[in-house]
Design an enzyme around this catalytic site. Structure first.
Site, mmCIF file in Angstrom:
data_model
loop_
_atom_site.group_PDB
_atom_site.id
_atom_site.type_symbol
_atom_site.label_atom_id
_atom_site.label_comp_id
_atom_site.label_asym_id
_atom_site.label_seq_id
_atom_site.Cartn_x
_atom_site.Cartn_y
_atom_site.Cartn_z
ATOM 1 N N GLN B 126 6.929 -1.541 -0.883
ATOM 2 C CA GLN B 126 6.155 -2.505 -0.109
ATOM 3 C C GLN B 126 6.481 -3.937 -0.526
ATOM 4 O OE1 GLN B 126 1.986 -2.710 -1.193
ATOM 5 N NE2 GLN B 126 1.381 -3.191 0.892
ATOM 6 N N GLY B 127 6.879 -4.759 0.407
ATOM 7 C CA GLY B 127 7.198 -6.156 0.108
ATOM 8 C C GLY B 127 6.173 -7.110 0.686
ATOM 9 N N TYR B 128 5.060 -7.228 -0.003
ATOM 10 C CA TYR B 128 3.994 -8.147 0.447
ATOM 11 C C TYR B 128 3.918 -9.367 -0.470
ATOM 12 C CZ TYR B 128 1.587 -5.047 3.864
ATOM 13 O OH TYR B 128 1.240 -4.295 4.935
ATOM 14 N N SER B 129 3.507 -9.113 -1.731
ATOM 15 C CA SER B 129 3.224 -10.227 -2.643
ATOM 16 C C SER B 129 4.478 -11.037 -2.953
ATOM 17 C CB SER B 129 2.663 -9.700 -3.959
ATOM 18 O OG SER B 129 1.407 -9.106 -3.757
ATOM 19 N N GLU B 244 -5.474 1.776 3.167
ATOM 20 C CA GLU B 244 -5.332 1.774 1.712
ATOM 21 C C GLU B 244 -6.680 1.869 1.003
ATOM 22 O OE1 GLU B 244 -2.633 -0.615 -1.567
ATOM 23 O OE2 GLU B 244 -3.107 -1.576 0.329
ATOM 24 N N SER B 375 -7.287 -7.385 -4.530
ATOM 25 C CA SER B 375 -8.013 -7.380 -5.806
ATOM 26 C C SER B 375 -9.500 -7.149 -5.540
ATOM 27 C CB SER B 375 -7.823 -8.704 -6.535
ATOM 28 O OG SER B 375 -8.570 -9.716 -5.879
ATOM 29 N N ASN B 376 -10.202 -6.682 -6.567
ATOM 30 C CA ASN B 376 -11.612 -6.369 -6.363
ATOM 31 C C ASN B 376 -12.415 -7.615 -5.994
ATOM 32 O OD1 ASN B 376 -10.717 -3.862 -7.023
ATOM 33 N ND2 ASN B 376 -12.392 -3.397 -8.432
ATOM 34 N N GLU B 377 -11.944 -8.772 -6.442
ATOM 35 C CA GLU B 377 -12.636 -9.996 -6.072
ATOM 36 C C GLU B 377 -12.451 -10.284 -4.574
ATOM 37 O OE1 GLU B 377 -10.870 -9.545 -8.876
ATOM 38 O OE2 GLU B 377 -12.660 -9.533 -10.128
#
Lengths: 378, 393
Positions: B126-129, B244, B375-377
């Site tokens: 996966q190329g996201y970040s 996801e 992220s959870n935040e």
């Protein structure tokens, strides 16, 4: 697997929701508190007419024959506005003890009038020395002729100061027994105890209180201890259900406050620190709801170990999630949350009572680890 | 309300359990027992066995070669696999780009890519970040410039999990820099063998080369590899995030770790008494077990809704949040039970018990669980806005 409600269950939930909205708002609780009235006999009778007091009892004892899920649905709603009528002590505790432990004559005499809303009951088991242990009872019962004589002291008896009849645990030569005692009979003294939630309880003194043998529920000994433990588990499931309603309202009030209260020229709900705290409350509420459902579905189980496991896990969750939600609700309300004038404190304090009833987290972690399959179970 | 599974579903659980016991090769079984790290080859071996059984993509409809299992069967299969400790298949093809191609792809893309995802013949990443686009994913800069029937891709992706093993990468790339940032992104499939594409693995704090930096330098990619419309990649990405979130409750994995925790507690004695018999440890274990039980019930509620074909309820949004926290806590408790054994780092066998070898590295690596997948935040921001309705400005 199914978490949906039947149409009858939905109807019950909606009827109770409408009742609390129209006939028993927090203002009613506040007024009763100010007048020192506790709860009202005519509202109790009305609940009887609606059939609410018959829900968990089998049809052959005049009950509605529903599962505990219906009780859960009702109590969750009663918790949302702090309805003070003694549903838990009368229906869930003493009612279940008489229903499960009593004979037909005892059902007619003690359960039926309560189901009709004409009387109320209390369950007098807790003592200074037993906390929530089912089999530890210092109160004694000795028999002479056809009459028992009960002596000892019971503490924090919910509705004990008002109940027409008390279901009392006492140690006989054959083990722990349960007896139906008139609340204002000779040898019974009742001291009203003011409680943090202002709903009150009683210390019951028994000084040679005379009880006829036909008021003994079942046989003293192991079976009665098992029944007491089951009754306390019903109480725990009930406290969790009501606590869910209490916590639900605390989150709703907090959300409303975050949207309405303005500081720095905007609603404080815009600030991420507060948003995330509210989300943490929401997460705990949904976990608590999941466990309240588990408790309601498991408390009738014949498998004692499964029942203990589910109920203890759920009760721990009521303590941990409930306390978190209650504490954060006050914190997010700020100064107004500390005032008696604001309703949030009333819910905060009711949660604390439900948290302590029928065993807090330490008690239930202990019971959970005492399960025979604890070492292997995942 | 009813907690029991139907007879059909109970039978399926039995079938799955029986099949795993038969099918899992001895060397993988031993690694599962010891919680060793599975190699890429191990994972692909298991992928192919599951594929031969028809279970590799339980959620895929029959039309695309899946078994078309209902939500409960999918759940049972996942739970049993996790409980048995079998290798976790890479989610990038089966659970992410596969469903995206099914939902947004052309029939040609579906025919070209889906069968090879199923068979394991092609592995995806996966190329996201990007270095400057993490939680603020929409500010990504890796650009794809129009060159006739191709795009020319330049830029860098990071945290590309196991890119060194991947044949293909699905990327979010900037195809229009002159519009609102979400509106200029496309979802592009890139062959890792394309000239100008290079994956450079990096070591994680768990001492595994789980991440990579992936560089693109004038890589030419056919426009036919865009999934969905050009400049509509954000829509595809959002749909994928939904997939996801429900994947990341980790109930089975955490239950397996709980079993491991109890094993360590039973096999470790201090002062002549097993830790499992010491009240303080029993209490800690029980409290974690109870939190996990609450998560499991929340997961069941989500599952029951899905089984009825209903949209996920509010409880589903907490699964990733709480599931990843609890998963981390299982490693934390296992480490605490191990005492200073937990500090051993990739030593020869015998320094610490074999089944404890991976606890420390996993404790470190799984800090990632509360970071990836949004992220959870970020999850909390989403819940605050969309479920609690709190103001965003």
């Amino acid at each position: 697997m199914d978490f949906d409600l039947s149409s009858d269950q939905k109807m019950l939930r909606d009827t109770v929701a409408s009742f609390v909205k129209k006939q028993s708002t927090v203002e009613r609780f506040r007024k009763l508190r100010e007048e020192g009235k506790g709860w009202e006999a005519d509202v109790w009778a009305h609940m009887g007419e609606l059939g609410w007091l018959s829900i968990p009892f089998p049809e052959d004892v005049g009950g509605f024959g529903a599962s505990f899920v219906e009780v859960y649905l009702l109590l969750e709603q009663l918790g949302t506005t702090l309805v003070p009528e003694p549903y838990i002590p009368s229906v869930v505790l003493a009612g279940m003890a008489i229903s499960k432990g009593g004979n037909a004559g005892q059902h007619d005499k003690f359960l039926t009038p309560m189901i009709e809303g004409q009387t109320s009951l209390a369950f007098a088991h807790a003592e200074r020395g037993n906390r929530h242990e089912a089999g530890v009872v210092a109160t004694t019962a000795t028999k002479s002729g056809g009459t028992w004589s009960l002596s000892g002291q019971k503490v924090f008896v919910l509705n004990g100061h008002r109940a027409d009849r008390l279901v009392v645990s006492a140690n006989t030569p054959d083990g722990v027994g349960l007896f139906v005692v008139d609340g204002s009979g000779p040898g019974v003294t009742r001291q009203t105890v003011r409680t943090i939630d202002e709903q009150g309880a009683a210390i019951i003194g028994l000084d040679g209180a005379k009880v006829d043998d036909d008021r003994r529920l079942g046989e003293p000994g192991e079976a009665t201890v098992a029944l007491i433990e089951h009754v306390l588990d019903y109480g725990a499931a009930a406290a969790i259900a009501e606590g869910l309603g209490v916590c639900h309202t605390m989150l709703e009030m907090t959300k409303a406050h975050l949207k309405e209260r303005e500081q720095f020229g905007r609603p404080i709900g815009i600030f991420q620190a507060l948003q995330h705290r509210a989300v943490d409350m929401f997460v705990e509420l949904e976990l608590l709801r999941s466990m309240a459902m588990l408790a309601a579905m498991s408390v009738d189980s014949e498998d004692v170990h499964e029942r203990r496991r589910a109920l203890s896990a759920a009760k721990v969750k009521l303590t941990t999630s409930g306390r978190f939600i209650a504490q954060q609700a006050i914190q997010l309300h700020g100064g107004i949350g500390i005032t008696d004038e604001h309703d949030i404190g009333l819910f905060f304090k009711r949660q604390l009572v439900l948290d302590k009833l029928f065993g807090d987290d330490v008690h239930h972690v202990q019971r959970f680890t005492d399960l025979p399959d604890f070492a292997e179970r995942t | 309300m009813d907690l029991s599974f139907s007879a059909e579903h109970e039978a399926f659980r039995k079938e799955v359990r029986g099949w795993i016991a038969e099918a899992l090769p001895p060397d993988l079984r031993q690694k599962a027992e010891l919680d060793s790290q599975f190699s890429h080859d191990d994972t692909m071996t298991w992928h192919k066995l599951l594929h031969a059984q028809g279970w590799v993509a339980p959620g895929w409809p029959e039309k695309f070669g899946g078994p078309g299992f209902d939500a409960t069967k999918r759940f049972i299969l996942t739970e049993e696999l996790e409980l048995a400790g079998t290798p976790t298949l890479s989610p990038f093809g089966l659970s992410m780009v596969g469903p995206a191609i099914m939902q947004f792809g052309t029939p040609e893309q579906q025919e070209r890519f889906l069968p090879k995802i199923l068979s394991g013949e092609e592995v995806w990443c996966q190329g996201y970040s990007e270095p400057d686009a993490g939680s603020d994913l929409a500010s990504l800069r890796c650009k794809a410039e129009d060159d006739g029937d191709h795009f020319v891709v330049n830029g860098q992706k990071t945290w590309t999990t196991y890119a060194q093993y991947a044949d293909w990468i699905f990327c979010l790339v900037r195809t229009d820099a002159n519009v609102k940032k979400q509106a200029g992104i496309s979802f592009l499939l890139i062959d890792m063998k394309t000239e100008g594409v290079e994956a450079v693995p990096m070591l994680t704090i768990g001492n595994q080369p789980a991440f990579a930096d992936t560089f693109f330098e004038n890589a030419r990619v056919p426009k036919a590899n865009v999934v969905g419309q050009i400049n509509a990649g954000w829509t595809v990405a959002k749909a994928l995030l939904g997939h996801e979130r429900t994947l990341l409750a980790f109930v089975g994995s955490s239950r397996r770790n709980l079993r491991r925790i109890k094993r360590i507690a039973a096999e470790t004695s201090v002062g002549g008494q097993r830790l499992l018999d010491q009240p303080a440890w029993r209490g800690r274990i029980a409290r974690l077990e109870i939190e996990l039980e609450a998560l499991r019930m929340a997961n069941y509620r989500t599952l029951a809704r899905a089984q009825l074909g209903k949209a996920p309820g509010p409880e589903s949004s907490i699964l990733k949040l709480r599931g990843t926290e609890i998963y981390q806590q299982t490693y934390e408790l296992a480490m605490d039970l191990m005492g200073h054994d937990a500090l051993s780092w990739f030593n020869e066998p015998g320094v610490i018990p074999d089944h404890e070898q991976w606890v420390g590295p996993q404790y470190c690596y799984q800090r990632a669980a509360t970071i990836y997948g949004g992220s959870n935040e970020i999850q909390k921001n989403i819940i605050a806005k969309w479920i609690l309705g709190l103001p965003s400005k």
